[in-house]
Write an enzyme that holds these catalytic residues in place. Structure first.
Site, mmCIF file in Angstrom:
data_model
loop_
_atom_site.group_PDB
_atom_site.id
_atom_site.type_symbol
_atom_site.label_atom_id
_atom_site.label_comp_id
_atom_site.label_asym_id
_atom_site.label_seq_id
_atom_site.Cartn_x
_atom_site.Cartn_y
_atom_site.Cartn_z
ATOM 1 N N GLN A 212 0.818 -1.211 0.000
ATOM 2 C CA GLN A 212 0.000 0.000 0.000
ATOM 3 C C GLN A 212 0.853 1.262 0.000
ATOM 4 O OE1 GLN A 212 -2.664 -2.215 3.251
ATOM 5 N NE2 GLN A 212 -3.303 -0.097 3.031
ATOM 6 N N PHE A 243 -6.049 -3.955 3.463
ATOM 7 C CA PHE A 243 -6.733 -3.622 4.717
ATOM 8 C C PHE A 243 -5.816 -2.970 5.754
ATOM 9 C CE2 PHE A 243 -8.731 -7.639 3.111
ATOM 10 C CZ PHE A 243 -9.859 -7.050 2.572
ATOM 11 N N GLU A 247 0.563 -1.679 4.596
ATOM 12 C CA GLU A 247 0.967 -0.282 4.648
ATOM 13 C C GLU A 247 2.419 -0.157 5.075
ATOM 14 O OE1 GLU A 247 -0.118 3.962 6.856
ATOM 15 O OE2 GLU A 247 -1.581 2.331 6.893
ATOM 16 N N ARG A 325 -5.539 7.813 17.067
ATOM 17 C CA ARG A 325 -6.848 7.766 16.403
ATOM 18 C C ARG A 325 -7.886 7.090 17.279
ATOM 19 N NH1 ARG A 325 -9.242 8.575 11.176
ATOM 20 N NH2 ARG A 325 -7.278 9.410 10.355
ATOM 21 N N ARG A 357 -7.936 -1.508 8.778
ATOM 22 C CA ARG A 357 -9.112 -0.716 8.427
ATOM 23 C C ARG A 357 -9.751 -0.051 9.658
ATOM 24 N NH1 ARG A 357 -13.413 -3.483 4.338
ATOM 25 N NH2 ARG A 357 -14.244 -1.586 3.374
ATOM 26 N N PHE A 359 -7.831 1.909 11.658
ATOM 27 C CA PHE A 359 -6.589 2.444 12.214
ATOM 28 C C PHE A 359 -6.731 2.876 13.683
ATOM 29 C CE2 PHE A 359 -2.834 5.323 12.167
ATOM 30 C CZ PHE A 359 -1.942 4.523 11.491
ATOM 31 N N THR A 457 -3.695 11.671 10.295
ATOM 32 C CA THR A 457 -3.423 12.548 11.439
ATOM 33 C C THR A 457 -1.974 13.022 11.459
ATOM 34 O OG1 THR A 457 -3.102 10.563 12.814
ATOM 35 C CG2 THR A 457 -5.268 11.616 12.866
ATOM 36 N N ALA A 526 -6.099 5.422 5.473
ATOM 37 C CA ALA A 526 -6.863 6.494 6.118
ATOM 38 C C ALA A 526 -8.065 6.927 5.293
ATOM 39 C CB ALA A 526 -5.964 7.698 6.422
ATOM 40 N N GLU A 729 -13.005 3.095 5.213
ATOM 41 C CA GLU A 729 -12.995 2.634 6.604
ATOM 42 C C GLU A 729 -14.305 2.827 7.364
ATOM 43 O OE1 GLU A 729 -8.541 3.323 8.193
ATOM 44 O OE2 GLU A 729 -9.451 5.056 7.245
#
Length: 783
Positions: A212, A243, A247, A325, A357, A359, A457, A526, A729
């Site tokens: 990702q 998902f 990442e 988050r 998904r 986060f 964020t 995100a 998400e």
């Protein structure tokens, strides 16, 4: 000269562009098996195959490592140890702490120790098992509550405050405290972690990675090899699911393969078997949450003290932002007038947990949704009425714990629309009556909302680039920084570019995401893939549109404002003259106009002062609500989800079919997280739920018979691409309604006077324990 961008967010005019359902651009290839993933690619001559040797223990030290039998195995060409790495050996995504290989300390079961490369995949996998490794074993730390007690953290704690929570709690007429364990989740992407690395000139390499975040893979491979970043190109056409699991955690395998390419001079493919993948890669963070909440006789919250503690595993990975988050979403949809929120990042001896998904948002929402149900039982009201009473709203009830104002609040209207369309009140009355007469089977119903912040964020990640080429036959090639993992990102961007240029989407081809076409990209995460990359692609398309219009105006001797694009043709002057888009492309080329353009976009308005825990971390909020109905067998703890009604806010939908698919899929995945998907480590820290036989994702038979999904029709008030909203998400958290409905069914055993204890995943065993605990508490209360 006048720009042709005055109304760039106007309603769609091109049939088949934005706002209409269009099938996924790769759907036929997916169905026919023709879609090419990394493992499907034609391999260069001489490709070698890797396998990873990893630790069998969760904590300790390596006292002896003998790879002589590995090297002597059939087909083995080379092995890789940490001392063979020419550059960086720590590939931590943000903070470090993730060695590519270890030679000494072991921090989790599954930690890579060496890599073997052989002539065939089978030979590599057989050879890796021949390693003789001896360990000095230590007792692993596995419980988040123990880590919390002893302050074993991977990163410092963070705190948010709004108002005076201690005073509000002290003065509140009623007060409740509770704790909650929220389980983690395995990504279970259909395509596992894989990389194919091919040597190139000048010490360069071409890396095909299922990731990702191509730019991060590029950077880390370069650092591991000790070469400039421009020597490494990462190519990513599609993933078979991500998902969040690809990442940050796709990079290690690409780095290992690249190091082996350097050592052997030959192409190397490294693909993890499912069991190895599940043992060596991070999961959704399990969380331990608590609340202390004060409220009045109606159930209106007066003050709250909330704690969220993420089980981060052995290293930080992305945990700092994930726990942040969770804190940002510990309010979910509810105004907390006086509140304190603490977030802790706990270290345990497991694989380092990572993005998934939502986060961290789903884990944070769980504690306030438990509180809503608990308050409702305490004051004797329907939980829906308590939820509606506490929603964000006007008259000063619009400030979050992190001091962002909730603007454009649609949740009350959305929830009331769903309440009506789902016949919630009628079904509530029917279920209450049913439960009075049904001795064994109990039904439950819950309507829960979602308010989810959209933006990374970490501010600098909120940017994107795109590159568009128009060829002389009018066909278009688009490249952008986002990655396609089945979510329809490429499909939407095709539609966005087609809308901007007023052409048929079939004229547009999306190419593989490549770091040599669009550099320095952010991860596709995100829920920002379309917001960022779609706007960047649109900006590139508008640049090209402007160039073509200026060329026509100059060459045809007409005013620029008379040039218009519509349905694949360009008109000018009195609109009686026109040419096709293909003719215009050739016309512009002949007149020496550049038909290649880059586009760039950065999200406006966002900021966050972490020192003060204040700011506007989110550009906007996506909203939704779901009604779930369940039936529970109180003798066995078994249950079934029998009905789901969803109303979800996607702004002005770019593609209703893709959006509905994301909502349906997100809900089912969320339902799995909260019900059947249970991660299990034994007392030695060994993952035992390491395959589909021991880890249960939802099956098609788990899909509720009644499954209604509708889109809430309202444009995004913020200037997003064609006023759409993110949809990746937020639907995941709609599944909290299933868990709440299970608690509702169990609460009927005590005439809804007791709030059942039910941690997640709510397996039949946990449901049965909650049934017994609730029944006992109800009998005690009756006495």
């Amino acid at each position: 000269m006048r720009k042709l961008t005055a109304n760039q967010n106007s309603a769609p005019q091109t049939i088949g562009a934005t706002g209409v359902s269009r099938k996924h651009e790769s759907a036929p290839k997916h169905v026919a098996g023709e879609a090419i993933y990394v493992d499907d690619m034609l391999e260069p001559r001489g490709t070698l195959y890797g396998a990873v040797g990893y630790s069998a223990i969760a904590k300790g030290r390596i006292t002896s490592l003998d790879l002589s039998a590995v090297r002597a195995s059939e087909g083995v060409v080379e092995t890789l140890l940490v001392e063979d790495i020419p550059g960086h050996t720590d590939i931590g995504a943000v903070f470090g702490g993730d060695p590519i290989l270890t030679s000494d300390e072991v921090k989790y079961q599954g930690q890579p120790i060496f890599v073997v490369v052989a002539e065939t995949e089978q030979q590599a996998r057989r050879a890796v098992k021949q390693a003789k490794i001896e360990f000095e074993t230590q007792t692993p730390l596995l419980e988040v509550t123990v880590a919390l007690t002893h302050k074993q953290f991977v990163r410092p704690s963070h705190f948010m405050h709004h108002g005076d929570a201690p005073k509000a709690l002290e003065q509140a007429p009623h007060r409740l405290q509770a704790e909650q364990h929220v389980g983690g989740q395995e990504h279970f992407y259909l395509e596992g972690q894989v990389a194919l690395v091919v040597p190139a000139e000048d010490g360069g390499m071409l890396v095909y990675s299922s990731t990702q975040h191509p730019s991060e893979v590029q950077k880390l491979v370069a650092e591991v090899l000790a070469v400039p970043v421009n020597r490494i190109t990462v190519d990513m056409r599609r993933m078979g699911g991500g998902f969040g699991g690809k990442e940050s955690q796709a990079a290690a395998w690409a780095c290992m393969a690249a190091a082996l390419v350097l050592k052997t001079g030959k192409p190397v493919k490294l693909r993890l078997p499912r069991v190895d993948d599940m043992s060596m890669t991070g999961k959704r963070h399990p969380f331990y949450n608590t609340y202390d909440i004060g409220f009045d006789e109606q159930g209106l919250i007066q003050g709250a003290d909330i704690m969220v503690a993420g089980n981060c595993g052995h290293s930080a990975d992305l945990s700092d932002a994930i726990v942040d988050r969770a804190m940002f979403h510990a309010d979910n949809a509810y105004y907390l007038p006086d509140v304190s929120i603490a977030g802790h990042r706990c270290m345990t001896n497991t694989v380092s947990h990572t993005a998934f998904r939502g986060f961290g948002g789903p884990q944070g929402m769980m504690i306030i949704e438990r509180a809503m149900d608990d308050i409702a039982r305490a004051v004797g009201k329907d939980p829906l009425d308590v939820r509606k009473l506490n929603l964000y709203g006007p008259d000063g009830r619009d400030t979050t714990p992190y001091h962002q104002k909730v603007e454009h609040n649609v949740l009350l209207a959305l929830m009331e629309q769903l309440e009506q369309s789902s016949d919630y009140r009628k079904r509530r009355d029917e279920i209450t009556q049913w439960n009075k007469t049904s001795r064994i089977l109990k039904r439950g119903l819950a309507l829960t909302p979602v308010k989810f912040g959209i933006s990374f964020t970490l501010q600098h990640l909120n940017q994107a680039g795109a590159l568009i080429h128009i060829y002389t036959d009018g066909s278009i090639q688009v490249n952008h920084g986002g990655t396609e993992m089945g979510q329809g990102l490429h499909t939407k961007i095709i539609q966005i570019v087609a809308e901007a240029l007023a052409i048929d989407p079939n004229e547009i081809q999306i190419t593989a995401t490549r770091t040599d076409k669009v550099p320095n990209t952010s991860p596709t995460a995100a829920s920002s893939g379309t917001d960022l990359n779609g706007q960047a692609a649109k900006n590139a398309a508008l640049t090209l549109k402007q160039r073509i219009a200026e060329c026509i105006a100059e060459q045809k001797g007409c005013a620029l404002e008379t040039v218009s694009f519509a349905k694949g043709r360009i008109h000018w002057g009195d609109q009686s003259e026109s040419m096709s888009f293909a003719e215009a492309a050739l016309f512009a080329y002949v007149n020496r106009v550049s038909l290649s353009a880059t586009g760039y976009y950065k999200t406006p308005k966002i900021w966050y002062d972490r020192e003060q825990a204040k700011g506007r971390p989110f550009f906007y909020f996506a909203n939704g609500a779901a009604v779930s109905e369940v039936v529970v067998d109180t003798l066995t703890g078994e249950y079934k989800v029998v009905g789901v009604d969803i109303l979800h806010d996607v702004g002005r939908s770019l593609n209703p079919a893709v959006d509905r698919g994301q909502i349906e899929g997100g809900f089912i995945q969320g339902m799995g997280w909260l019900t059947t998907e249970e991660l299990k480590w034994n007392e030695k820290g060994v993952l035992t739920s390491n395959g589909p036989a021991t880890y249960k994702i939802p099956a098609i038979s788990d899909t509720p018979k009644r499954f209604n999904v509708d889109l809430f029709e309202r444009d995004n008030d913020e200037e997003t691409v064609y006023h759409s909203k993110a949809v990746g998400e937020p639907p995941f958290m709609l599944a909290i309604s299933v868990w709440s409905a299970l608690r509702d069914a169990i609460a009927s055993l005590a005439d809804y006077r007791v709030s059942p204890p039910l941690d997640t995943p709510a397996t039949p065993e946990r449901v049965l324990n909650a049934v017994m605990a609730t029944r006992a508490a109800g009998q005690k209360e009756a006495v």
